[in-house]
Scaffold this motif. Structure first.
Motif, PDB file in Angstrom:
ATOM      1  N   UNK A  46       0.680  -1.481   0.939  1.00 44.59           N
ATOM      2  CA  UNK A  46      -0.287   0.059   0.078  1.00 44.59           C
ATOM      3  C   UNK A  46       0.795   1.073   0.374  1.00 44.59           C
ATOM      4  N   UNK A  47       0.298   2.301  -0.821  1.00 40.93           N
ATOM      5  CA  UNK A  47       1.166   3.162  -0.798  1.00 40.93           C
ATOM      6  C   UNK A  47       2.710   3.036  -1.745  1.00 40.93           C
ATOM      7  N   UNK A  48       2.999   1.893  -2.103  1.00 45.62           N
ATOM      8  CA  UNK A  48       4.150   2.129  -2.710  1.00 45.62           C
ATOM      9  C   UNK A  48       4.186   2.460  -4.099  1.00 45.62           C
ATOM     10  N   UNK A  49       5.612   2.722  -4.788  1.00 47.13           N
ATOM     11  CA  UNK A  49       6.220   2.833  -6.185  1.00 47.13           C
ATOM     12  C   UNK A  49       6.309   1.966  -6.466  1.00 47.13           C
ATOM     13  N   UNK A  50       6.127   0.661  -6.961  1.00 52.63           N
ATOM     14  CA  UNK A  50       7.112  -0.209  -7.878  1.00 52.63           C
ATOM     15  C   UNK A  50       7.443   0.198  -9.173  1.00 52.63           C
ATOM     16  N   UNK A  51       8.377  -0.420  -9.780  1.00 52.06           N
ATOM     17  CA  UNK A  51       8.408   0.206 -11.410  1.00 52.06           C
ATOM     18  C   UNK A  51       9.353  -1.171 -11.879  1.00 52.06           C
ATOM     19  N   UNK A  52       8.692  -1.238 -12.858  1.00 48.55           N
ATOM     20  CA  UNK A  52       9.011  -2.281 -14.212  1.00 48.55           C
ATOM     21  C   UNK A  52       9.798  -1.282 -14.308  1.00 48.55           C
ATOM     22  N   UNK A  53      11.114  -1.658 -15.304  1.00 43.90           N
ATOM     23  CA  UNK A  53      11.753  -1.746 -16.890  1.00 43.90           C
ATOM     24  C   UNK A  53      12.412  -2.256 -17.157  1.00 43.90           C
ATOM     25  N   UNK A  54      12.677  -1.406 -18.754  1.00 44.02           N
ATOM     26  CA  UNK A  54      12.981  -2.828 -19.626  1.00 44.02           C
ATOM     27  C   UNK A  54      13.040  -2.031 -20.356  1.00 44.02           C
ATOM     28  N   UNK A  55      12.922  -2.586 -22.140  1.00 43.61           N
ATOM     29  CA  UNK A  55      13.161  -2.286 -22.677  1.00 43.61           C
ATOM     30  C   UNK A  55      12.413  -2.577 -23.584  1.00 43.61           C
ATOM     31  N   UNK A  56      12.038  -2.107 -25.007  1.00 48.57           N
ATOM     32  CA  UNK A  56      10.704  -2.866 -26.137  1.00 48.57           C
ATOM     33  C   UNK A  56      11.439  -4.311 -26.252  1.00 48.57           C
ATOM     34  N   UNK A  57       9.640  -4.849 -26.296  1.00 48.63           N
ATOM     35  CA  UNK A  57       9.845  -6.262 -26.174  1.00 48.63           C
ATOM     36  C   UNK A  57      10.130  -7.078 -24.293  1.00 48.63           C
ATOM     37  N   UNK A  58      10.261  -6.353 -23.888  1.00 46.69           N
ATOM     38  CA  UNK A  58      10.226  -7.079 -22.024  1.00 46.69           C
ATOM     39  C   UNK A  58       8.839  -7.963 -21.944  1.00 46.69           C
ATOM     40  N   UNK A  59       8.258  -7.168 -22.139  1.00 45.71           N
ATOM     41  CA  UNK A  59       6.771  -7.589 -21.674  1.00 45.71           C
ATOM     42  C   UNK A  59       6.419  -6.548 -19.908  1.00 45.71           C
ATOM     43  N   UNK A  60       7.111  -5.406 -19.930  1.00 40.94           N
ATOM     44  CA  UNK A  60       6.558  -4.748 -19.396  1.00 40.94           C
ATOM     45  C   UNK A  60       5.001  -3.778 -19.805  1.00 40.94           C
ATOM     46  N   UNK A  61       4.947  -3.661 -20.584  1.00 44.41           N
ATOM     47  CA  UNK A  61       2.885  -3.235 -21.191  1.00 44.41           C
ATOM     48  C   UNK A  61       2.391  -4.099 -20.477  1.00 44.41           C
ATOM     49  N   UNK A  62       2.893  -5.721 -21.109  1.00 43.74           N
ATOM     50  CA  UNK A  62       2.249  -6.800 -21.187  1.00 43.74           C
ATOM     51  C   UNK A  62       1.632  -7.038 -19.791  1.00 43.74           C
ATOM     52  N   UNK A  63       2.616  -7.150 -18.466  1.00 46.16           N
ATOM     53  CA  UNK A  63       1.811  -6.612 -17.346  1.00 46.16           C
ATOM     54  C   UNK A  63       1.131  -6.113 -17.300  1.00 46.16           C
ATOM     55  N   UNK A 118      -2.465   8.298  -0.503  1.00 45.28           N
ATOM     56  CA  UNK A 118      -1.799   7.194  -0.408  1.00 45.28           C
ATOM     57  C   UNK A 118      -2.197   5.725  -1.553  1.00 45.28           C
ATOM     58  N   UNK A 119      -1.751   6.851  -2.034  1.00 41.48           N
ATOM     59  CA  UNK A 119      -1.921   5.861  -2.995  1.00 41.48           C
ATOM     60  C   UNK A 119      -0.814   4.823  -3.909  1.00 41.48           C
ATOM     61  N   UNK A 120      -0.663   3.546  -4.375  1.00 43.68           N
ATOM     62  CA  UNK A 120       0.074   2.580  -4.965  1.00 43.68           C
ATOM     63  C   UNK A 120       0.139   2.686  -6.008  1.00 43.68           C
ATOM     64  N   UNK A 121       1.217   3.021  -6.920  1.00 44.61           N
ATOM     65  CA  UNK A 121       1.679   2.768  -7.995  1.00 44.61           C
ATOM     66  C   UNK A 121       1.997   1.465  -8.998  1.00 44.61           C
ATOM     67  N   UNK A 122       1.847   1.329 -10.158  1.00 46.06           N
ATOM     68  CA  UNK A 122       2.844   0.123 -10.483  1.00 46.06           C
ATOM     69  C   UNK A 122       2.655   1.687 -11.638  1.00 46.06           C
ATOM     70  N   UNK A 123       4.619   1.547 -12.154  1.00 45.01           N
ATOM     71  CA  UNK A 123       4.952   2.649 -12.527  1.00 45.01           C
ATOM     72  C   UNK A 123       5.852   1.918 -13.337  1.00 45.01           C
ATOM     73  N   UNK A 124       5.329   1.861 -15.010  1.00 46.14           N
ATOM     74  CA  UNK A 124       6.304   1.356 -16.244  1.00 46.14           C
ATOM     75  C   UNK A 124       6.890   1.945 -17.070  1.00 46.14           C
ATOM     76  N   UNK A 125       8.195   1.948 -17.033  1.00 51.79           N
ATOM     77  CA  UNK A 125       8.445   2.794 -17.771  1.00 51.79           C
ATOM     78  C   UNK A 125       9.651   2.229 -18.373  1.00 51.79           C
TER      79      UNK A 125
END
Lengths: 325, 343, 256
Positions: free
Chosen positions: B41-58, B206-213
């Motif tokens: 709760x309230x956390x910013x969880x980031x997913x990084x990677x290059x194109x085709x790594x599956x981050x948008x699919x997640x 207190x919003x949690x983020x899944x931040x994909x970039x």
């Protein structure tokens, strides 16, 4: 001096409005140097490149004033035929999306060979050999196989390499690169940037590097011009620019990039407001409405680019104070 | 409730390539392969990677815009994969998404006010007055003036549109927002405005983020924990500061080294990593990064490296830098990786 | 186009009786009484041409509306519900491979002639093209992020379809309908010419051309009047389609 642009002014014509995309810009490119052109979308950086090469859409855009001197000759006054000889041969350009600038129905080798044949009177087989050599130069693996590839058979990074090979095939004196790595992944971007820097050193070609990314500028360029709303607001060597930005826009731009040296999870200093419309004439400094330094004179009179140090110029009434801030 | 807000277990998505009416075996794109992580709760969880790594699919799997091939997504302990229509709709109130492209993610025919109140209207009928009050309130929350509610998206700037996208996501008071490249299409000065907005919202609500970039600078700035993905798999997952201070997986290292730094005095010593990202249809055997990896040994070609927990709370999938022997003596830990990932 | 519609609707007010025969005034040249002369049965060609426009327009418009509604329904289903897609589209491909006129003739000969059945017979062969168009529009819109945004906002399927998907199919649908309308008018004329369309006593351009072709050299107007009207009408409908496209195309409006 290789390229001398003076008071270049380009307008776009819409149904009812005129957009003053370039409001009189002047700059030089010296032999063998890398000049960075930075700015955000709509600032006129790509229009500058297209105006120099006279590649603007004929129906909607026109360069209405100024001159572009290449080796002292005004290329805006040349005939279309003469211009075609300069384009590709002595000034070459690479674009952001290599897929759209390569013809999908010809092999890459043939396209490079054709570029060679147009400007030198080389035979077909000689031109193909040259194409292979160029692919080798841009470090594409197995060039003898890759010359026979169609663009869609290549990855984005490889297509951009092929574009560079094509641009450099005639050993141009000036290479204009318009956001060449923006569409690429970071690791590929690093490879392409490294390639452009290496090739520039080996061939002595001057490069005009158009980008929105200050990081890319810092890593590739020697001199930088910063553009805002169709004008140059600052011009400096890359070291000076990053050490002492003299225009509040440059400063704001640099501060709004997340930077680990300033700590995480903090609010980023932002530039308030939005870019002005270029359809209406702008009175005073175009950045004044967003500028923390703005005073009365900024809103009334447009500042001209003036020296604020050796080889460092800024278009700001309060540049000295900005540098100190 | 002390469990994690979001728990993802062994999530897998394979896309078939073309229809297989006449073919016996259909090649599949392995977009996401066995991915597990948790978000507090309230956390910013980031997913990084290059194109085709599956981050948008997640992102799309989490929103259940696409159905997973395998694995589970639990929100507050409820598996959303098992939910049927109405339950799923109710659950969607808890999790909203901000899209990458501020142009195509807004219906060009609706006004700003209609766009941001639509999610609420899916659940209750608003009268004209409440509708207006809600729209004004949401617009103020994202730093826009309430008069904007009658504008069409085409009359707004890119930054303003992205604010609308965020306002739409906020309208249901979600506890988690998934931001898929939410600032990538914006100019730097606008990007700073939006990042500040996200940070403010997180503090206030207190919003949690899944931040994909793909932008490491942005991720480093706002993330608490970061997962680095390569060809559908997480290769390293670590607290943000630790990851950027000392990347362990060679791919993380290459990624950080490749990002341009706005400092002309910095000397670039290391050569960029060679080669390109292979096709996710035929990923390399063993560790997917081995063909480009300067450290690769024989084992990397044969065996997929497991995610191994390190001392500072991170997990790394690398035979060389994080040999699996460390945990082999502790079967309890080796048995359930998700316990470790929750830490 | 508007002029043609007004002329056709107002026909009973000013034109003479299209059915009354006068055996003594057969194949007359144009006169004050009968502007375009008379045909082989002594009927007023002008009146018949004007009344023919009503038939043509009615057939054209009703077929267009029918094809548009049918195509929209089938197209949206095929575009959004994946399971139906393959089946529906193969059926449409099948329909499409049969020439329009043959299919219409087949349908009519199964049921007997009449204006109503004629419209149905013309509409069915037009369905595939409309369906295809709607389906492709739906397919391109359903992948848009704003549709995904609506779904993740908790919108129910009918709402997603109604609010986010249908509006963007309307523009191409209008244009396609105009083309269908023009096509239907031509098909009706063709069928009537072949004698399987509108019953011969009803004035229709196809009937008129058919019955007067024998007298081309004696009374050219009996064939040219409906022929030219037919050409003008089809042209007008096509121009209307172009106009609609310009009106609905957001790119043309935005101008950037």
């Amino acid at each position: 001096m290789l390229l001398d642009v003076r008071d270049l002014e380009t307008h776009f014509y819409g149904d009812e409005s005129v957009t003053r995309a370039l409001g009189g810009i002047s700059f030089q490119v010296n032999k063998g140097e890398t000049l960075g052109v930075v700015g955000e979308s709509g600032c006129g950086k790509s229009v500058t490149a297209l105006s120099i090469l006279r590649l603007l859409p004929k129906l909607t855009a026109r360069t209405v004033g100024g001159e572009v001197r290449f080796h002292g000759r005004d290329i805006l006054a040349l005939s279309d035929r003469e211009m075609r000889q300069i384009r590709g041969d002595r000034i070459a350009m690479i674009f952001q999306e290599p897929m759209t600038s390569l013809n999908p129905v010809y092999t890459v080798g043939r396209q490079i060979a054709e570029a060679v044949q147009i400007h030198t009177k080389a035979s077909r087989s000689l031109a193909m050999a040259k194409a292979e050599e160029m692919l080798c130069l841009v470090r594409i693996a197995d060039p003898q196989l890759r010359v026979n590839n169609y663009p869609y058979e290549m990855s984005g990074g490889m297509r951009q390499r092929a574009m560079i090979a094509m641009a450099l095939a005639c050993s141009p004196e000036l290479l204009i690169a318009d956001e060449p790595t923006t569409a690429l992944d970071v690791t590929i971007q690093a490879q392409i940037l490294r390639l452009i820097v290496d090739l520039k050193e080996r061939t002595g070609t001057a490069v005009m590097f158009i980008t929105h990314d200050l990081g890319v500028v810092a890593e590739t360029c020697q001199r930088v011009i910063v553009m805002y709303a169709g004008r140059i607001v600052e011009q400096a060597s890359v070291i000076d620019l990053f050490a002492h930005p003299a225009h509040p826009y440059t400063q704001g731009l640099m501060r709004s990039v997340p930077d680990r040296r300033r700590g995480r999870q903090r609010r980023l200093p932002e530039i308030p407001g939005i870019v002005p419309s270029l359809r209406e004439p702008i009175v005073g400094c175009s950045f004044a409405p967003r500028c923390p330094f703005a005073i009365d004179i900024c809103r009334d009179k447009t500042p001209a680019l003036r020296d604020v140090g050796s080889s460092h110029a800024a278009a700001c009434w309060r540049a000295e104070e900005v540098m100190g801030a | 409730m002390n469990g994690p807000l979001l728990k993802v277990q062994n999530l897998t998505k394979h896309y078939p390539l073309g229809s297989g009416l006449f073919k016996k075996t259909i090649p599949v794109i392995r977009a996401v392969e066995d991915v597990s992580f948790t978000v507090e709760t309230g956390e910013t969880f980031c997913i990084v990677g290059e194109s085709g790594c599956g981050k948008s699919t997640i992102a799309r799997l989490l929103m259940r815009l696409v159905e997973p091939t395998g694995g589970r997504v639990l929100i507050d302990g409820t598996d959303i994969a098992g939910l049927k229509k109405d339950a799923l709709r109710a659950w969607r109130r808890r999790m909203q998404m901000v899209f990458q492209d501020p142009y195509s993610s807004l219906n060009p025919r609706l006004t700003a006010g209609q766009i941001i109140t639509e999610p609420v209207e899916n659940f209750e009928c608003l009268g004209r007055r409440r509708h207006q009050a809600l729209a004004a309130d949401l617009l103020r929350k994202v730093g826009m003036s309430p008069e904007m509610m009658h504008r069409l998206p085409s009359e707004l700037s890119g930054g303003q549109r992205q604010r609308l996208g965020i306002a739409r996501a906020l309208s249901l008071n979600p506890s988690l927002i998934i931001a898929d490249e939410a600032v990538s299409a914006l100019d730097v000065s606008v990007q700073a405005q939006i990042l500040n907005l996200l940070l403010d919202l997180q503090q206030q609500m207190g919003i949690a983020f899944v931040f994909i970039s793909h932008d490491l600078g942005v991720v480093e700035h706002i993330g608490h924990r970061v997962a680095v993905m390569y060809l559908g798999r997480i290769v390293e997952l670590a607290p943000c500061e630790a990851l950027f201070a000392k990347p362990i997986h060679p791919y993380t290292e290459a990624l950080i080294a490749a990002a341009p730094v706005p400092d002309p005095t910095r000397l670039r010593l290391e050569a960029p990593v060679e080669g390109e990202v292979p096709s996710p249809v035929y990923p390399p055997s063993g560790c997917a990064f081995h063909p480009r990896c300067p450290l690769a040994v024989e084992r990397c070609r044969i065996e997929v490296p497991p995610l191994v927990p390190m001392a500072d709370g991170r997990v790394v999938a690398c035979h060389v830098r994080a040999p699996a022997t460390e945990i082999s003596g502790n079967p309890a830990l080796a048995g359930d990786r998700s316990i470790l990932l929750a830490q | 186009m508007a002029l043609l519609i007004v002329l056709a609707l107002a026909a009973p007010l000013y034109a003479g009786d299209p059915l009354s025969m006068d055996p003594f005034k057969r194949l007359q040249p144009p006169s004050a009484e009968m502007w375009f002369g008379s045909d082989n049965l002594g009927r007023d060609v002008f009146a018949r041409t004007i009344f023919g426009a009503r038939i043509s327009l009615m057939v054209g418009l009703l077929s267009a509306v029918g094809a548009a509604l049918g195509g929209l329904l089938i197209g949206v289903i095929a575009g959004y519900v994946r399971a139906f897609d393959n089946i529906v589209m193969r059926v449409m491909d099948g329909l499409m491979s049969i020439p329009t006129i043959l299919l219409a003739i087949a349908l009519i000969s199964l049921t007997g002639s009449g204006v109503g059945i004629l419209i149905v017979a013309i509409t069915i062969p037009q369905l595939p093209s409309v369906t295809r168009m709607v389906r492709s529009a739906v397919l391109s819109v359903r992948e848009r992020p704003y549709v995904e945004a609506a779904v993740s906002g908790g919108a129910r399927l009918p709402k997603v379809l109604w609010r986010h998907i249908l509006p963007s199919t309307i523009a191409p649908l209008m244009v396609q309908s105009a083309i269908v309308c023009a096509d239907a008018i031509l098909t009706e004329a063709g069928l009537s010419f072949l004698g399987v369309g509108v019953p011969p006593e009803i004035p229709s351009w196809g009937n008129m051309i058919s019955s007067s072709r024998l007298y081309l050299s004696i009374a050219p107007l009996t064939i040219f009047a409906p022929g030219i009207c037919l050409a003008v009408m089809v042209l007008a409908v096509n121009l209307l389609g172009d106009g609609l496209r310009d009106l609905f195309d957001p790119r043309a409006k935005r101008g950037r």
